[in-house]
Design an enzyme around this catalytic site. Structure first.
Site, PDB file in Angstrom:
ATOM      1  CB  SER A   1      10.305  39.280  36.910  1.00 17.53           C
ATOM      2  OG  SER A   1       9.299  40.247  37.006  1.00 17.53           O
TER       3      SER A   1
ATOM      4  NE  ARG B   1      11.811  37.123  41.221  1.00 16.65           N
ATOM      5  CZ  ARG B   1      11.105  38.240  41.073  1.00 16.65           C
ATOM      6  NH1 ARG B   1      11.440  39.111  40.125  1.00 16.65           N
ATOM      7  NH2 ARG B   1      10.074  38.503  41.861  1.00 16.65           N
TER       8      ARG B   1
ATOM      9  N   GLY C   1      11.199  49.276  41.119  1.00 20.27           N
ATOM     10  CA  GLY C   1      10.589  48.826  42.368  1.00 20.27           C
ATOM     11  C   GLY C   1      11.043  47.430  42.742  1.00 20.27           C
TER      12      GLY C   1
ATOM     13  CB  SER D   1       2.969  42.227  46.443  1.00 17.13           C
ATOM     14  OG  SER D   1       4.291  42.640  46.163  1.00 17.13           O
TER      15      SER D   1
ATOM     16  CG  ASP E   1       3.949  44.378  35.645  1.00 14.16           C
ATOM     17  OD1 ASP E   1       3.528  45.133  36.538  1.00 14.16           O
ATOM     18  OD2 ASP E   1       4.923  43.623  35.793  1.00 14.16           O
TER      19      ASP E   1
ATOM     20  CE  LYS F   1       1.905  46.962  40.172  1.00 16.85           C
ATOM     21  NZ  LYS F   1       2.809  46.052  40.865  1.00 16.85           N
TER      22      LYS F   1
ATOM     23  NE  ARG G   1       2.125  50.985  34.986  1.00 13.66           N
ATOM     24  CZ  ARG G   1       3.031  50.016  35.007  1.00 13.66           C
ATOM     25  NH1 ARG G   1       2.682  48.794  35.351  1.00 13.66           N
ATOM     26  NH2 ARG G   1       4.287  50.260  34.669  1.00 13.66           N
TER      27      ARG G   1
HETATM   28  C1  S3P Z   1       7.369  42.104  39.979  1.00 26.93           C
HETATM   29  C2  S3P Z   1       6.193  42.005  40.643  1.00 26.93           C
HETATM   30  C3  S3P Z   1       5.043  42.890  40.385  1.00 26.93           C
HETATM   31  C4  S3P Z   1       5.167  43.628  39.068  1.00 26.93           C
HETATM   32  C5  S3P Z   1       6.543  44.180  38.868  1.00 26.93           C
HETATM   33  C6  S3P Z   1       7.577  43.081  38.886  1.00 26.93           C
HETATM   34  C7  S3P Z   1       8.476  41.191  40.327  1.00 26.93           C
HETATM   35  O1  S3P Z   1       4.944  43.840  41.426  1.00 26.93           O
HETATM   36  O2  S3P Z   1       4.229  44.664  38.989  1.00 26.93           O
HETATM   37  O3  S3P Z   1       6.628  44.858  37.626  1.00 26.93           O
HETATM   38  O4  S3P Z   1       9.444  41.076  39.548  1.00 26.93           O
HETATM   39  O5  S3P Z   1       8.391  40.559  41.387  1.00 26.93           O
HETATM   40  P1  S3P Z   1       4.113  43.508  42.769  1.00 26.93           P
HETATM   41  O6  S3P Z   1       4.623  42.247  43.238  1.00 26.93           O
HETATM   42  O7  S3P Z   1       4.378  44.610  43.725  1.00 26.93           O
HETATM   43  O8  S3P Z   1       2.679  43.482  42.310  1.00 26.93           O
END
Ligand code: S3P
Length: 445
Positions: free
Chosen positions: A28, A32, A100, A177, A329, A356, A360
């Site tokens: 994550s 960023r 995603g 989220s 996760d 996901k 899952r």
């Molecule tokens: C993430 C947020 C989560 C997580 C993903 C990474 C992020 O998803 O499952 O692997 O980096 O902001 P959600 O915010 O959709 O739950």
């Protein structure tokens, strides 16, 4: 046979984990660091960057939008930030692979640009819900669309050269989220006025922390369980360097592995322990795990520790719903912990797991049943009776975390576990197999 189908991991029973390791950089935060680093006013040196396919897809997208990026070499990246308005139109669609996070955060960031963009992804990413980001962006005045099913490709027209800007939004997230929150905060950088996003439960706050590190003004307030983050468009990001800690989501495989394999004791060094990410530790400790934080410190605006874990007998628990977003996760490997625990483990309030990289809940229940565990999927969770794992062949459905979770289960099974469709382990933890082998697992690709 497709490339994905041909990638198999096999684990023989009986291994245990000993020694100390460092897991790759946080996924994550790596995403960023490239996104915000590109928008900074000057060069940004990043260390600890995850050289996995997901983060590399984000890096490639910014190179395609004209940002000069050097590396990665040994986790080091130099991003020559172009400022808030320095991105350029890419020649082609931006292919974000399996990620995603890239697709949802970029949707927000690109909605306010004065050029058009198209975002595509692989088969899994092209069946994940995207209206959760495009709907609020449309409310902000973006021209953005998905397929008729609400999936990628996402097409963004951009705001054009006429000086029109996105409008600020005051938005209550329908689901907890971090991806939707971050998408809207990034769109908020380009909006007129102050945008506010309220989350119903706590989600990871890496975007907020990093924006603050870049000295971008934002305000965070809490009322009961709800957190609101407000951001005003039009300020600038002052270049800074970023040290990315190890990913607790990758460490989780070894936290569970060392807990369930008798005789194990490992230390995982320099792991991010941001309280919005440590649900896995809280849940494992509730199950009786022996986990110790040492040398707690701060790196790059994030709390970090060395984590020591020793084997012990886990017990089944009812997982508090408030911990679900904080461990979102880690459920594939937590289900393995539950399968090895004494008694029943109950998870509810985790419907998000169904959208996901794979479903899952279903994929884990199917795999656990194949390995002789009484696991029953429900709409929003699972009931697992701890038991004896047998050997067998399980399908990871191209989901990296499912593949690694079943690999960990292999240490406690009575026969070999063979996991198919594992190529996507490269998206988040490219050296998983070699690290697991170096700690003592009988694992091969
Ligand atoms: C993430 C947020 C989560 C997580 C993903 C990474 C992020 O998803 O499952 O692997 O980096 O902001 P959600 O915010 O959709 O739950």
């Amino acid at each position: 046979m497709s490339k994905l189908d041909s990638h198999v991991i096999k684990v023989n029973p009986g291994g245990k984990l000993n020694g100390s390791v460092r897991v790759p950089g946080d996924k994550s935060i790596s995403h960023r660091s490239i996104m915000l680093g590109s928008l900074a006013d000057g060069p940004v040196h990043i260390s600890g960057f995850l050289e996995g396919e997901d983060a590399l897809a984000t890096l490639a997208a910014f190179v395609a939008m004209g940002v000069k990026i050097e590396g990665p070499v040994d986790g080091k990246v130099l991003v020559h930030g172009v400022g808030l308005h320095g991105l350029k139109s890419a020649d082609n669609a931006l292919d974000l692979g399996n990620s995603g996070t890239s697709m949802r955060l970029l949707s927000g960031l690109l909605a306010g640009q004065n050029f058009a963009s198209t975002l595509t992804g692989d088969r899994s990413l092209s069946t994940r819900p995207m209206r959760r980001v495009t709907d609020p962006l449309i409310t902000m005045g973006a021209t953005i669309g998905t397929s008729s099913d609400g999936f990628a490709p996402i097409k963004i027209s951009g705001m054009g050269d006429g000086g029109t800007r996105l409008q600020a939004i005051d938005y209550k997230l329908p689901v907890a989220s971090a991806q939707i929150k971050s998408c809207l905060l990034l769109a908020g950088l380009y909006a007129t006025g102050k945008s506010c996003v309220t989350e119903p439960g706590i989600t990871r706050d890496h975007t907020e922390r990093m924006l603050a590190g870049f000295e971008y003004p934002l305000a965070v307030s809490r009322q009961g369980d709800e957190t609101t983050v407000c951001i005003e468009g039009g300020h600038s990001l002052k270049a800074m360097d970023i040290d990315i800690p190890g990913d607790i989501s990758s460490a989780a495989f070894f936290l569970v592995g060392a807990s369930i394999a008798a005789g194990s004791e490992i230390t995982i060094n320099h792991v991010g322990i941001n309280p919005t990410r440590t649900g896995v530790i809280d849940i494992l400790r509730m199950m009786g795990a022996d986990i110790e934080f040492k040398n707690q410190r701060e790196a790059g605006g994030e709390p970090v520790a060395d984590i020591t874990v020793r084997a012990c007998q886990l017990k089944g628990i009812r997982i508090p719903e408030s911990l679900v977003p904080l461990a979102i996760d880690e459920f594939p490997v937590l289900f393995i912990a539950a399968a090895c625990a004494k008694g029943e483990t109950l998870l509810t309030g985790a419907e998000e797991l169904r959208v996901k990289e794979s479903d899952r809940i279903q994929v884990m229940a199917d795999g656990l049943q194949k390995l002789g565990i009484n696991a029953n999927a429900s709409k929003d969770g699972m009931i697992i009776q701890g038991g004896e794992l047998t050997g067998g062949k399980v399908d990871s459905h191209g989901d990296h975390r499912i593949a690694m979770a079943f690999a960990i289960a292999g240490m406690r099974a009575s026969g070999q576990i063979e996991i198919t469709d594992c190529a996507n382990v490269r998206t988040s933890f490219p050296n998983f197999v070699s690290l697991a082998a170096s700690l003592g697992m009988a694992i091969q690709e």
